[in-house]
Motif scaffolding. Structure first.
Motif: not given
Length: 140
Positions: A27-32
């Motif tokens: 989720i953090e990678e997608k958000r970034k």
């Protein structure tokens, strides 16, 4: 045999563990990644706006420069015309002063209209154009 084991080990796929940490990292990678895309879009729009503003300001400055140079040229022409009109006005003022002088008027009338004073005889001589043209060359 050891070669076969290595080949088979390489062919095996590793399955990812689906726990909370792995999901939070994804989720953090997608958000970034989404943030990076939005940032690039904003920068592209900002760059486009800056480019358009620069073009508009440049064209405005160019148009104003052209207008200023045209007005400067018109001003120079007006100053030259003013100078000529002032010279003409000075000549006319001098002529007015001369025309107010009775002696000048009498001389002018005798010259232009062949008027004479009492007892005066006027003789006219024909003017030869060739003689008039030769006189200035003799002075040189």
């Amino acid at each position: 045999m050891s070669l076969k084991r290595d080949n088979t080990a390489e062919k095996r796929e590793v399955t990812s563990i689906r726990n909370d940490y792995v999901r939070s990292v994804e989720i953090e990678e997608k958000r970034k990644s989404a943030h990076k895309v939005r940032l690039m879009r904003r920068l592209a729009v900002l760059g486009f706006v800056i480019l358009m503003a620069t073009i508009w300001i440049g064209s405005t400055i160019y148009a104003q420069t052209q207008t200023i140079s045209e007005k400067a040229q018109l001003r120079e022409e007006a100053l030259l015309e003013l100078e000529q009109v002032e010279k003409q006005q000075n000549q006319l003022e001098e002529q007015i002063l001369l025309l107010n002088d009775e002696e000048y008027l009498a001389k002018l009338a005798r010259k232009d209209y062949f008027l004479s004073e009492e007892g005066e005889i006027i003789f006219t001589t024909p003017h030869d154009e060739k003689k008039d043209e030769e006189k200035p060359s003799e002075k040189e």
